[in-house]
Design an enzyme around this catalytic site. Structure first.
Site, PDB file in Angstrom:
ATOM      1  N   ASP A 118       5.923  41.685  -9.726  1.00 10.95           N
ATOM      2  CA  ASP A 118       5.750  41.105 -11.059  1.00 10.95           C
ATOM      3  C   ASP A 118       4.710  39.969 -11.006  1.00 10.95           C
ATOM      4  O   ASP A 118       4.849  39.040 -10.203  1.00 10.95           O
ATOM      5  CB  ASP A 118       7.110  40.529 -11.495  1.00 10.95           C
ATOM      6  CG  ASP A 118       7.151  40.126 -12.955  1.00 10.95           C
ATOM      7  OD1 ASP A 118       6.973  40.994 -13.805  1.00 10.95           O
ATOM      8  OD2 ASP A 118       7.373  38.931 -13.211  1.00 10.95           O
ATOM      9  N   GLU A 121       1.718  44.176 -10.358  1.00  9.88           N
ATOM     10  CA  GLU A 121       1.406  44.048 -11.779  1.00  9.88           C
ATOM     11  C   GLU A 121       0.405  42.913 -11.927  1.00  9.88           C
ATOM     12  O   GLU A 121       0.740  41.744 -11.722  1.00  9.88           O
ATOM     13  CB  GLU A 121       2.655  43.738 -12.621  1.00  9.88           C
ATOM     14  CG  GLU A 121       2.301  43.732 -14.098  1.00  9.88           C
ATOM     15  CD  GLU A 121       3.124  42.791 -14.935  1.00  9.88           C
ATOM     16  OE1 GLU A 121       3.686  41.826 -14.380  1.00  9.88           O
ATOM     17  OE2 GLU A 121       3.232  43.020 -16.130  1.00  9.88           O
TER      18      GLU A 121
END
Ligand code: ISL
Length: 555
Positions: A222, A283
């Site tokens: 993330d 990401e």
């Protein structure tokens, strides 16, 4: 070591599954609820693994499942605020329940990818609870704390710089117990970790080791490019022209994308590479294909979101495809993403009304035939749409913050619970679903579409199984035939023993693709409109109906 860890991913998966395979994203809260509390859980996922892959074309045949966070969390950012990295939130189940997912997934040839949220923790994580109350304790420097830089005329402490939160408001929150500000790129309930502190790095790498030992085959990182901030915490320069949100009025030069990330990424990747068959996908927060390609490496993918923002127009899609092909080039391996738990769903964003299923199938053709590893978001395989969420039911924090201003797309809309059948609540739960079901759940559900040979689900299954047997679609090269002209996209995917041609029109009218000069006899593999080979291939041309996508093999 548990049994799963000793075996690692199933043998069928071990060879480049991260490159050849298709990853299916499960948003655990919304996938399947086994105990009637209205929230999806791990046992519900196990009960539906055959939908992902039961070894037959009666399933999707995907190669991996990515689980959005399953860790203990107070849920301020619906799980992306982690309070314990080495456990499972009781609402989802237990570590034993997770082990069962790994065993059952591996038995079906499905790898398991976990979401690692390491830029920030929950404000209720033990590390932060220790850090916020003691400037000299063991966790004092695990977060980014700073003294105020003076006081305002009304005596309020002034934050260290001009940084703002991506979710709105300042990026600094005053902590009276400590008499300092702490940094949070997202919510105040998501304090950013201080990655310059060796203890933070060691603790997080231990978290990776913990999950590798439990048989995890990969990790989704993330906002990995936000881990390091400028050491001097310099204010960001202004962006002109700006935007309605404070975040859009800054150039994010100092609050992410710092050079120290390279060394950490190398250490993380070496750890993951130490176990056979593992992978990661990063990401990239607020990045572009060129930056994504710069971070990509074998076994370590980087999401490229360029396609997500495009309308269903051949010229715009072609430009985005050109940009990602140029950025990654022949030597770096991209991802292909049309949606996820943060973005509008393709069947809503790209189509309206009657066109919806046509476009959902054609979008699947793009997702599953472009060069790169495709990520299929749960529900897209049945053309699940975005839902309308009235203000009183909004869960997504920035959506609540900005309502009714159109400054934030409410992410609840793409997180509707999966409709499995025409049963109450789509068979998702026997209780009250945590988020409302899509209004068409009684008819647009897995069971109904499994029984319909022309459904979006049946199309996904056929295409996924074709892809699973096609070296050209899995790892072949990409070459244009028609790059967006006249509403048409047509491109080759070529491997030494196999050549395929994908052609689609985004227009609401028929289109043709001239095959003059194309080597090989074209044979129809699949049409999104159910067309016959005789209709599609005639007089040296490919004949497309409105919104139709076709896949041909060139023999
Ligand atoms: O939400 C977005 C735009 O609508 C995305 O840009 C997203 O917020 C951003 O890419 C970071 O997303 C990740 O980190 C967030 C979490 O809320 C998202 O769900 C996650 O995908 C903070 O952890």
């Amino acid at each position: 070591m548990t049994e799963a860890a000793e075996t690692g991913p199933p043998a069928a998966l071990r060879h480049d599954w991260w490159r050849r395979g298709v990853v299916y994203q499960v948003y655990p809260r919304s996938f399947a609820d086994s105990d009637g509390d209205g929230v999806g859980d791990l046992a519900g996922i196990v009960a539906h693994l055959d939908h992902l892959n039961d070894g037959t074309p009666g399933s999707l045949g995907v190669d991996a499942l990515w689980l959005s966070p399953i860790y203990p969390s107070p849920g301020f950012d619906v799980g992306y605020d982690v309070a314990d990295y080495v456990s499972v939130d009781p609402v989802f189940g237990s570590l034993g329940g997770f082990d069962r997912i790994v065993t059952e997934a591996h038995r079906r040839g499905i790898a398991v990818v976990l979401d690692l949220v390491m830029n920030h923790t929950s404000h209720l994580h033990a590390w932060f609870l220790g850090s916020r109350t003691d400037r000299h304790g063991p966790y004092a420097d695990w977060y980014i704390w700073r003294d105020p830089v003076g006081r305002t005329r009304r005596g309020r402490p002034r934050p260290p710089n001009n940084w703002v939160s991506f979710f709105g408001g300042p990026a600094w929150t005053w902590e009276p117990a400590r008499g300092q500000f702490y940094l949070h790129t997202f919510l105040p309930q998501q304090p950013d970790l201080n990655w310059r502190h060796p203890a933070v790095r060691a603790a997080m790498l231990d978290v990776v080791r913990f999950w590798l030992a439990r048989g995890v085959d990969g990790f989704r990182l993330d906002v990995f490019n936000a881990f390091f901030k400028d050491a001097a915490l310099r204010s960001n320069p202004r962006r002109f022209p700006g935007g309605w949100r404070a975040w859009d009025r800054q150039r994010h030069v100092y609050d992410k994308d710092q050079p120290e990330m390279a060394d950490l990424l190398a250490e993380f990747r070496a750890l993951v590479d130490g176990a056979p068959g593992r992978m990661s996908v990063g990401e990239l927060f607020a990045g572009d294909p060129r930056e994504a390609a710069g971070y990509a490496a074998p076994r370590h993918l980087i999401f490229d979101f360029r396609l997500i923002g495009q309308p269903w127009r051949a010229d715009r899609l072609a430009r985005a495809i050109d940009e990602r092909e140029a950025a990654f080039g022949p030597d770096r391996w991209p991802t292909v993403v049309l949606s996820n738990h943060d973005q509008p769903r393709p069947s809503t964003r790209l189509a309206r009304g009657a066109d919806r299923d046509h476009v959902a199938k054609a979008a699947a053709m793009l997702l599953l035939t472009l060069r790169g590893t495709p990520f299929l978001y749960y529900g897209d395989e049945i053309g699940l749409g975005d839902i309308h969420v009235p203000r009183r039911e909004i869960v997504d924090p920035p959506a609540r913050r900005y309502w009714p201003l159109p400054l934030w797309w409410n992410r609840d809309q793409c997180r509707a619970p999966m409709p499995w059948s025409a049963a109450p609540n789509g068979g998702f739960t026997t209780g009250r679903p945590w988020l409302r079901m899509a209004p068409d759940a009684p008819t647009r559900n897995v069971a109904a579409q499994a029984a319909d040979a022309d459904s979006v689900l049946s199309f996904h299954r056929r295409l996924l199984w074709l892809r699973g047997a096609s070296a050209a679609l899995q790892t072949g090269t990409f070459r244009w035939l028609v790059a967006g002209e006249r509403g048409v996209l047509a491109y080759f995917r070529e491997a030494p023993e196999e050549r395929v041609l994908m052609a689609l029109t985004t227009e609401d009218r028929a289109a043709t693709v001239d095959l003059g000069g194309v080597q090989g006899r074209p044979r129809l593999l699949l049409s999104s409109a159910g067309s016959s080979e005789e209709r599609v291939i005639a007089e040296g041309r490919v004949n497309l109906r409105a919104r139709e996508a076709v896949l041909l093999r060139l023999e």
